[in-house]
Design a protein around this motif. Structure first.
Motif, short mmCIF file in Angstrom:
data_model
loop_
_atom_site.label_atom_id
_atom_site.label_comp_id
_atom_site.label_asym_id
_atom_site.label_seq_id
_atom_site.Cartn_x
_atom_site.Cartn_y
_atom_site.Cartn_z
N UNK A 312 0.84 -1.21 0.00
CA UNK A 312 0.00 0.00 0.00
C UNK A 312 0.87 1.25 0.00
N UNK A 313 1.96 1.20 0.76
CA UNK A 313 2.82 2.39 0.83
C UNK A 313 3.51 2.60 -0.52
N UNK A 314 3.84 1.51 -1.21
CA UNK A 314 4.47 1.63 -2.54
C UNK A 314 3.46 2.23 -3.53
N UNK A 315 2.21 1.77 -3.45
CA UNK A 315 1.19 2.31 -4.37
C UNK A 315 0.96 3.79 -4.13
N UNK A 316 0.91 4.19 -2.85
CA UNK A 316 0.64 5.62 -2.65
C UNK A 316 1.84 6.46 -3.04
N UNK A 317 3.05 5.93 -2.84
CA UNK A 317 4.24 6.66 -3.30
C UNK A 317 4.20 6.77 -4.83
N UNK A 318 3.83 5.68 -5.47
CA UNK A 318 3.75 5.66 -6.92
C UNK A 318 2.77 6.73 -7.44
N UNK A 319 1.62 6.83 -6.78
CA UNK A 319 0.63 7.85 -7.19
C UNK A 319 1.18 9.26 -6.97
N UNK A 320 1.81 9.46 -5.82
CA UNK A 320 2.34 10.79 -5.50
C UNK A 320 3.42 11.20 -6.51
N UNK A 321 4.30 10.25 -6.84
CA UNK A 321 5.39 10.57 -7.76
C UNK A 321 4.86 10.85 -9.17
N UNK A 322 3.90 10.03 -9.61
CA UNK A 322 3.35 10.21 -10.94
C UNK A 322 2.69 11.58 -11.05
N UNK A 323 2.02 11.98 -9.98
CA UNK A 323 1.35 13.26 -9.97
C UNK A 323 2.40 14.39 -10.06
N UNK A 324 3.41 14.32 -9.21
CA UNK A 324 4.43 15.37 -9.21
C UNK A 324 5.16 15.42 -10.55
N UNK A 325 5.53 14.25 -11.08
CA UNK A 325 6.26 14.24 -12.35
C UNK A 325 5.41 14.82 -13.48
N UNK A 326 4.12 14.61 -13.39
CA UNK A 326 3.22 15.17 -14.39
C UNK A 326 3.15 16.68 -14.30
#
Ligand SMILES: Nc1nc2c(ncn2[C@@H]2O[C@H](COP(=O)(O)OP(=O)(O)OP(=O)(O)O)[C@@H](O)[C@H]2O)c(=O)[nH]1
Ligand SMILES: [Mg+2]
Length: 328
Positions: A312-326
């Motif tokens: 779960x922590x990996x998924x939320x990190x993944x979402x946060x990073x994708x958002x920031x990179x976008x």
């Protein structure tokens, strides 16, 4: 095959073909004239960016990269053929430097092709020199030499975000957890000896070997690897929660980012990621992250917390990073 990110080679564009002296004799007529053709131009040397990180390793043993020479001119004003161009494929992100002229060619976009060495012009045949005052010119000119130079190719990976941190901070583990990368992980420093790349929803993440004090001066695995994150837009700074002093490690790494080249790496947006959160209880994590947030005056990029053992922590990190990179 070992990862090669720097190579030096000798390259030469084609020589122009010589102009020819020839005569046209028309049967039954007294009239004759110059008919020597021009030489063909020498071929050019181009470099092209392709998505293949293994290419430079293959060029190490090669002695000379040469484009084709132009053909000499023929009879009956037939011009010599142009020499074949040489196209050298290099990994996307390569910088090609001409050591003679100091020109630098940046191959930062896939498929991009740059003219690096120009072929010599073909010489003129005697037909060219014909004029009203000289009906039988005997002169021709030789083809010109092609440009030749020692070229240094330095690869700087093209990635959206770069993972940095001291050795053992958990960078490669995180890259593997976030992407389909399969970088080597180890419970010892300097497990990573060469950069790894992974794709996170269309964004490229780069993982480099751990940084220690003096890395920007070449200590440890040093600068060689800092340059691979020099093209990234965001720095992902990993701090391990099982470390005795994550803040001190943070400063060591920041210092190296600041000392690398013009210091622009240190001005890049940075996201701090506290890794290995499974090694501490929630309260301890809260305390550590408060201390770090305060010391770093972090407000814009929040501090993210992850454990590769917690999906779960990996998924939320993944979402946060994708958002920031976008957004960046
Ligand atoms: N408990 C726990 N261990 C982790 C976690 N992430 C990484 N590790 C362990 O930490 C050690 C170092 O991990 P790596 O991913 O190799 O660290 P690195 O930062 O890439 O290290 P270098 O390549 O040497 O710079 C390994 O033993 C990993 O198994 C985590 O979330 N939790
Ligand atoms: Mg690693």
């Amino acid at each position: 095959m070992a990862f090669v990110d720097e190579v030096s080679l000798q390259a030469r564009a084609g020589k122009g073909g010589d102009g020819t002296v020839a005569w046209l004799h028309l049967r039954g007529k007294e009239l004759s004239g110059p008919a020597g053709g021009n030489g063909g131009d020498g071929g050019d040397v181009y470099f092209r960016a392709v998505r293949d990180l293994t290419l430079l390793a293959r060029y190490r043993g090669e002695k000379l990269f040469a484009a084709g020479d132009g053909e000499a001119g023929g009879n009956r004003e037939k011009h010599g053929a142009r020499g074949a161009d040489l196209i050298v494929d290099v990994p996307l992100g390569s910088l090609v430097r001409n050591e003679e002229t100091r020109e630098v060619f940046d191959l930062a976009r896939e498929g991009m092709q740059q003219l690096v060495l120009k072929g010599g012009r073909g010489g003129a045949g005697n037909a060219v020199f014909k004029s009203s005052i000289n009906r039988s010119p005997k002169e021709s000119t030789p083809g010109a030499a092609g440009e030749e130079a020692r070229l240094t190719i330095e690869l700087r990976l093209v990635a959206d975000a770069g993972l940095v941190g001291v050795p053992n901070a958990g960078k490669t583990s995180l890259l593997n957890a976030l992407t389909h990368a399969t970088g080597k992980i180890g419970a010892y420093p300097f497990t990573t000896l060469e950069p790894n790349l992974g794709m996170l929803f269309g964004f490229v993440l780069a993982d480099i070997p751990g940084l220690i004090e003096g890395a920007s001066q070449g200590k440890g695995l040093g600068t060689r690897f800092l340059r691979h994150i020099s093209r990234t837009r965001v720095i992902l700074h990993c701090l391990a929660l099982d470390s005795a002093d994550p803040l001190c490690e943070y400063r060591v790494v920041r210092k190296e980012l600041e000392s690398f080249e013009d210091g622009s790496l240190a001005r890049r947006p940075e996201i701090v990621i506290l890794t290995k959160s499974d090694t501490r209880d929630t309260q301890e994590i809260q305390q550590i992250s408060d201390v770090i947030a305060k010391a770093l005056k972090k407000e814009k990029g929040e501090i993210l917390i992850v454990s590769v053992l917690d999906d779960d922590s990996v998924s939320s990190l993944s979402r946060a990073l994708t958002k920031t990179l976008g957004e960046v």
